[in-house]
Scaffold this active site. Structure first.
Site, PDB file in Angstrom:
ATOM      1  N   SER A 100      -2.693   6.929 -20.179  1.00 36.29           N
ATOM      2  CA  SER A 100      -2.028   7.247 -18.992  1.00 36.29           C
ATOM      3  C   SER A 100      -0.573   7.159 -19.170  1.00 36.29           C
ATOM      4  CB  SER A 100      -2.450   6.161 -17.739  1.00 36.29           C
ATOM      5  OG  SER A 100      -2.585   6.946 -16.490  1.00 36.29           O
TER       6      SER A 100
ATOM      7  N   LYS B 259       2.045   6.727   9.948  1.00 39.82           N
ATOM      8  CA  LYS B 259       3.118   5.793   9.492  1.00 39.82           C
ATOM      9  C   LYS B 259       2.233   4.652   8.874  1.00 39.82           C
ATOM     10  CE  LYS B 259       7.046   4.241   9.224  1.00 39.82           C
ATOM     11  NZ  LYS B 259       8.046   4.707   8.177  1.00 39.82           N
TER      12      LYS B 259
END
Length: 272
Positions: free
Chosen positions: A85, A137
């Protein structure tokens, strides 16, 4: 940072070892070392990677710094036991890559994890009151499930990050984007398989990578030594010569700390 150098350092190969999860501490140390390598005009760098990857932003900054350094310094990456990765991503900043036949690599993709303990909180009678400026949010809040709209937002974020990863591999390895996508589905593969896929250039050991780096800059591989950049140790450890001295740049945190500190962040990491 001041590093001690011998007069013959221009005939040496610089060496950096990145090990463990790539995070902020690793990034800072590696960037400092790369800057010094450029300033001291080392002709080549041996980049040893033994990492499952890490945070996206830190991996990108290391990659970018390697690309810049590569304009002046030959860089050969050597994969250790695992380079997956984000470990693959930073290696794309090298000119050439060597891996052991059994190296675990690949895992090209993005993962984002959050924690949901809503049912546990209900059992113990705890709830939260949230006042927010917009509906998203508190996305990935640990006390409630994601909404479908939030899942779509996060998927778009993941897809964008994934596209950046695929594009970088395609450009660095001179492969078509669709070719990279054919194996960039999160799967892991061996160094031997990586060679067949075009992700690496050769099979070999770190010593093979060192010799290749020396040859690339016209140095005698039999006589050329590596100057290893190490983590800075506390003054007392330097004076006493601590047996725990390391030649590696690592995250410097335990896995639990890493899990908690990166919760909700997109990661380029192999996480079995």
């Amino acid at each position: 940072m001041i590093w001690p150098f011998k007069p013959s350092f221009r005939k040496q190969i610089a060496r950096i070892e990145v090990t463990g999860a790539i995070a902020g501490a690793t990034r800072k140390q590696v960037l400092e070392a790369l800057k010094t390598i450029e300033e001291k005009k080392f002709p080549a760098l041996l980049l040893r990677i033994d990492s499952p990857g890490g945070t996206v932003g830190d991996s990108q900054e290391i990659y970018s710094a390697l690309k810049k350094l590569g304009e002046k310094v030959k860089i050969v990456a050597s994969f250790g036991n695992i380079s997956a990765s984000g470990g693959v991503y930073i290696a794309m900043g090298a000119h050439h890559i060597v891996a052991n036949p059994g190296t675990i690599t690949g895992s090209i993709g993005v993962i984002l994890r959050g924690n949901n303990i809503e049912r546990l909180l209900e059992k113990i009678g705890v709830s939260f009151k949230v006042i927010k400026s917009g509906p998203y949010k508190d996305i990935l809040s640990f006390d409630r499930e994601l909404t479908e709209a939030e899942k779509e937002i996060l998927q778009q974020l993941i897809d964008t990050s994934y596209g950046q990863f695929v594009q970088t591999v395609a450009e660095a390895r001179k492969l078509a984007v669709e070719t990279v996508k054919s194996f960039a589905d999160g799967r892991i593969f061996t160094g031997e398989q990586a060679l067949n896929l075009g992700v690496i250039d050769r099979l070999g050991t770190e010593e093979d990578a060192r010799r290749w780096a020396a040859e690339l800059v016209g140095l005698d591989p039999e006589k050329t030594r590596c100057y290893t950049f190490e983590e800075r140790k506390p003054p007392l450890s330097r004076i006493l010569g601590s047996s725990q001295a390391s030649s590696k740049f690592s995250a410097g945190v335990g896995w639990l700390d890493f899990e908690l500190s990166t919760s909700g962040q997109p990661l380029w990491m192999y996480r079995p």
